[in-house]
Scaffold this active site. Structure first.
Site: not given
Ligand code: VGL
Length: 199
Positions: A97, A11, A141
């Site tokens: 995601k 990310d 995450c």
């Protein structure tokens, strides 16, 4: 290093870095370190995967619709792009995601690549045994992905100098690293990884 491994860059998107809509403090400070890990991994034939948050505009993940977070990483927007200083290889495999509008989903183990595979299927298909993790955010995450990877039976290494956390409650990131370590992951920094590569 003989075992098959993957570097998962988590990310590293514009919205999670300073200036973005859900900026992790100092989130861009780790970019040069991640770039160095990427270089080393390419040299030692460790494949590079990158995950991204990839939300629809309306999702219960966002404050406006009952969630915790300001809108961020909306599909196709500038904020959802990988940070421009991040040097991902051209043939990086991208996992997306957070597409379900009714769910919070922090784990890359629920992410899908363009070819339609879940991360776990892709890793199994390629015979990968170890995951190296870096990126954002330590307490969301990175935490969830590391714990899921351990549960799925992978050896997990988290690069501690290449992660940063949100720390909604002060100390969340430190606690996340402790939890990940107690669950069986190895915590490592660049100097230690360089040594391992030379072995
Ligand atoms: C994340 C906070 C909100 C993450 C996603 O990917 O770590 N953190 N949404």
């Amino acid at each position: 290093m003989e075992e098959r491994a993957v570097l998962l860059v988590v990310d590293m998107q514009v919205d999670f870095c300073p200036g973005g809509s859900l900026a992790v403090p100092g989130g861009d400070d780790i970019i040069p370190v991640i770039n160095r890990y990427i270089e080393l991994c390419q040299r030692y034939r460790i494949a590079i995967f990158a995950s991204r948050d990839w939300h629809p505009p309306v999702t219960t993940h966002f404050k406006t619709y009952g969630g915790l977070w300001p809108p961020h990483c909306i599909q196709g927007t500038e904020g959802a792009r990988f940070h421009p200083l991040l040097r991902l290889p051209d043939k990086v495999t991208v996992f997306s995601k957070g597409m379900d509008p009714d769910k919070d989903d922090y784990s890359t183990f629920h992410a899908l690549c363009d070819a339609g595979y879940y991360l776990d299927d892709r890793l199994k298909k390629e015979g990968v045994r170890r995951l190296y993790l870096c990126g954002l955010a330590t307490d969301y995450c990175v935490r969830q992905s590391s714990l899921d990877a351990l549960r799925a039976g992978y050896a997990v290494t988290v690069f501690v100098d290449a992660v940063k956390g949100v720390d909604l409650t002060p100390g969340d990131s430190q606690r996340a690293l402790q939890e990940i370590s107690q669950a069986g992951a190895e915590l490592m920094d660049l100097a230690e990884f360089e040594k391992r590569c030379l072995r």
